[in-house]
Write a protein that holds these residues in place. Structure first.
Motif, mmCIF file in Angstrom:
data_model
loop_
_atom_site.group_PDB
_atom_site.id
_atom_site.type_symbol
_atom_site.label_atom_id
_atom_site.label_comp_id
_atom_site.label_asym_id
_atom_site.label_seq_id
_atom_site.Cartn_x
_atom_site.Cartn_y
_atom_site.Cartn_z
ATOM 1 N N GLY A 119 0.817 -1.200 0.000
ATOM 2 C CA GLY A 119 0.000 0.000 0.000
ATOM 3 C C GLY A 119 0.854 1.255 0.000
ATOM 4 N N GLY A 120 0.188 2.397 -0.143
ATOM 5 C CA GLY A 120 0.903 3.658 -0.135
ATOM 6 C C GLY A 120 0.074 4.769 -0.722
ATOM 7 N N LEU A 121 0.754 5.873 -0.989
ATOM 8 C CA LEU A 121 0.128 7.049 -1.576
ATOM 9 C C LEU A 121 0.434 7.069 -3.070
ATOM 10 C CD1 LEU A 121 -1.276 9.840 -1.405
ATOM 11 C CD2 LEU A 121 0.979 10.789 -0.836
ATOM 12 N N VAL A 122 -0.583 7.233 -3.873
ATOM 13 C CA VAL A 122 -0.401 7.256 -5.318
ATOM 14 C C VAL A 122 -1.335 8.298 -5.919
ATOM 15 C CG1 VAL A 122 -2.095 5.406 -5.711
ATOM 16 C CG2 VAL A 122 -0.259 5.792 -7.383
ATOM 17 N N GLN A 123 -0.916 8.882 -7.018
ATOM 18 C CA GLN A 123 -1.758 9.864 -7.691
ATOM 19 C C GLN A 123 -2.858 9.180 -8.481
ATOM 20 O OE1 GLN A 123 0.784 12.383 -10.061
ATOM 21 N NE2 GLN A 123 1.375 13.617 -8.298
ATOM 22 N N PRO A 124 -3.954 9.885 -8.718
ATOM 23 C CA PRO A 124 -5.003 9.320 -9.581
ATOM 24 C C PRO A 124 -4.428 8.887 -10.922
ATOM 25 C CG PRO A 124 -5.807 11.289 -8.490
ATOM 26 C CD PRO A 124 -4.337 11.198 -8.173
ATOM 27 N N GLY A 125 -4.866 7.724 -11.366
ATOM 28 C CA GLY A 125 -4.340 7.157 -12.592
ATOM 29 C C GLY A 125 -3.140 6.264 -12.392
ATOM 30 N N GLY A 126 -2.588 6.262 -11.201
ATOM 31 C CA GLY A 126 -1.411 5.455 -10.908
ATOM 32 C C GLY A 126 -1.751 4.011 -10.596
ATOM 33 N N SER A 127 -0.709 3.259 -10.251
ATOM 34 C CA SER A 127 -0.859 1.826 -9.990
ATOM 35 C C SER A 127 -0.163 1.432 -8.697
ATOM 36 C CB SER A 127 -0.237 1.019 -11.140
ATOM 37 O OG SER A 127 -0.894 1.255 -12.364
ATOM 38 N N LEU A 128 -0.674 0.402 -8.099
ATOM 39 C CA LEU A 128 -0.050 -0.250 -6.952
ATOM 40 C C LEU A 128 -0.283 -1.745 -7.083
ATOM 41 C CD1 LEU A 128 -1.118 1.970 -3.893
ATOM 42 C CD2 LEU A 128 1.200 1.719 -4.789
ATOM 43 N N ARG A 129 0.619 -2.524 -6.501
ATOM 44 C CA ARG A 129 0.399 -3.957 -6.400
ATOM 45 C C ARG A 129 0.451 -4.362 -4.941
ATOM 46 N NH1 ARG A 129 3.791 -9.195 -8.598
ATOM 47 N NH2 ARG A 129 5.136 -8.603 -6.851
ATOM 48 N N ASP B 158 -10.901 4.839 -4.520
ATOM 49 C CA ASP B 158 -10.273 3.575 -4.142
ATOM 50 C C ASP B 158 -9.529 3.691 -2.815
ATOM 51 O OD1 ASP B 158 -9.402 3.147 -7.587
ATOM 52 O OD2 ASP B 158 -11.025 2.130 -6.504
ATOM 53 N N THR B 159 -9.447 4.877 -2.285
ATOM 54 C CA THR B 159 -8.767 5.087 -1.008
ATOM 55 C C THR B 159 -9.453 4.298 0.093
ATOM 56 O OG1 THR B 159 -7.973 7.283 -1.621
ATOM 57 C CG2 THR B 159 -8.165 6.806 0.738
ATOM 58 N N ALA B 160 -8.680 3.469 0.779
ATOM 59 C CA ALA B 160 -9.227 2.591 1.816
ATOM 60 C C ALA B 160 -8.094 1.781 2.425
ATOM 61 C CB ALA B 160 -10.273 1.643 1.227
ATOM 62 N N TYR C 62 -14.772 -16.644 5.083
ATOM 63 C CA TYR C 62 -13.347 -16.389 5.281
ATOM 64 C C TYR C 62 -13.001 -16.528 6.755
ATOM 65 C CZ TYR C 62 -13.282 -14.686 0.502
ATOM 66 O OH TYR C 62 -13.376 -14.603 -0.860
ATOM 67 N N PHE C 63 -11.845 -17.105 7.006
ATOM 68 C CA PHE C 63 -11.450 -17.355 8.399
ATOM 69 C C PHE C 63 -10.204 -16.577 8.794
ATOM 70 C CE2 PHE C 63 -11.671 -19.852 12.204
ATOM 71 C CZ PHE C 63 -10.357 -20.012 12.624
ATOM 72 N N TYR C 64 -9.227 -16.560 7.922
ATOM 73 C CA TYR C 64 -7.969 -15.869 8.216
ATOM 74 C C TYR C 64 -7.991 -14.479 7.580
ATOM 75 C CZ TYR C 64 -6.393 -20.600 9.318
ATOM 76 O OH TYR C 64 -6.276 -21.863 9.842
ATOM 77 N N TRP C 65 -7.515 -13.508 8.343
ATOM 78 C CA TRP C 65 -7.509 -12.117 7.868
ATOM 79 C C TRP C 65 -6.157 -11.491 8.162
ATOM 80 C CZ3 TRP C 65 -11.583 -9.642 5.417
ATOM 81 C CH2 TRP C 65 -12.781 -10.348 5.377
ATOM 82 N N GLY C 66 -5.799 -10.522 7.342
ATOM 83 C CA GLY C 66 -4.619 -9.732 7.607
ATOM 84 C C GLY C 66 -4.974 -8.467 8.372
ATOM 85 N N GLN C 67 -3.947 -7.687 8.671
ATOM 86 C CA GLN C 67 -4.123 -6.453 9.435
ATOM 87 C C GLN C 67 -4.461 -5.259 8.555
ATOM 88 O OE1 GLN C 67 -3.998 -6.135 12.900
ATOM 89 N NE2 GLN C 67 -4.042 -8.367 12.751
ATOM 90 N N GLY C 68 -4.269 -5.422 7.265
ATOM 91 C CA GLY C 68 -4.631 -4.355 6.342
ATOM 92 C C GLY C 68 -3.450 -3.490 5.928
ATOM 93 N N THR C 69 -3.576 -2.913 4.762
ATOM 94 C CA THR C 69 -2.583 -1.961 4.261
ATOM 95 C C THR C 69 -3.320 -0.762 3.681
ATOM 96 O OG1 THR C 69 -0.624 -1.699 2.842
ATOM 97 C CG2 THR C 69 -2.400 -3.059 1.962
ATOM 98 N N GLN C 70 -2.837 0.430 3.989
ATOM 99 C CA GLN C 70 -3.516 1.655 3.580
ATOM 100 C C GLN C 70 -3.173 1.987 2.130
ATOM 101 O OE1 GLN C 70 -5.669 3.879 5.376
ATOM 102 N NE2 GLN C 70 -5.924 4.752 3.323
ATOM 103 N N VAL C 71 -4.193 2.269 1.366
ATOM 104 C CA VAL C 71 -4.042 2.778 0.005
ATOM 105 C C VAL C 71 -4.698 4.145 -0.048
ATOM 106 C CG1 VAL C 71 -4.689 2.475 -2.408
ATOM 107 C CG2 VAL C 71 -3.937 0.506 -1.058
#
Length: 125
Positions: A8-18, A89-91, A112-121
């Motif tokens: 996760g991270g900060l990205v400009q509109p139109g950008g990409s993250l994986r 898409d910010t979440a 679903y049983f297993y969950w992660g802690q989350g990553t901010q986008v």
């Protein structure tokens, strides 16, 4: 098992993250895996999932054509490639998996049983 999201991270509109979902000792290959997100003041919503039965995938209408989920059995991870990102898409993004090896299609799956802690986008200019 504790799943871990990253990418996760900060990205400009139109950008990409994986985003990546990993878990030491957990074999993703036979599990239903889903990505969810929760924006401030909103309920958590499903974003995408990949089936344990045959790796078929499903997407929320809001991300269809922009996001791609994939499973990497060599590196034991599940990815969410997010392209053409929009401010809405910010979440916080979470990955989740079912408890046992399974043979399910993921669309409509909610055990679903297993969950992660989350990553901010954050998508902002």
């Amino acid at each position: 098992e504790q799943l871990a999201e990253s990418g996760g991270g900060l990205v400009q509109p139109g950008g990409s993250l994986r985003l990546s979902c990993t878990a030491p000792g957990f074999t993703f290959g036979y599990h239903v895996v889903g990505w969810f997100r929760q924006a401030p003041g909103k309920e958590r919503e499903p974003v995408s999932c990949i089936s344990s039965r045959d790796d078929t995938t499903a997407y929320a209408d809001s991300v269809q054509g922009r996001f791609t989920i994939s499973r990497d059995n060599v590196n034991n991870a599940v990815y969410l490639q997010m392209d053409n990102l929009k401010p809405e898409d910010t979440a916080v993004y979470y990955c989740a998996a079912d408890k046992y090896y399974s043979n399910y299609y993921c669309e409509g799956f909610n055990d679903y049983f297993y969950w992660g802690q989350g990553t901010q986008v954050t998508v902002a200019s």
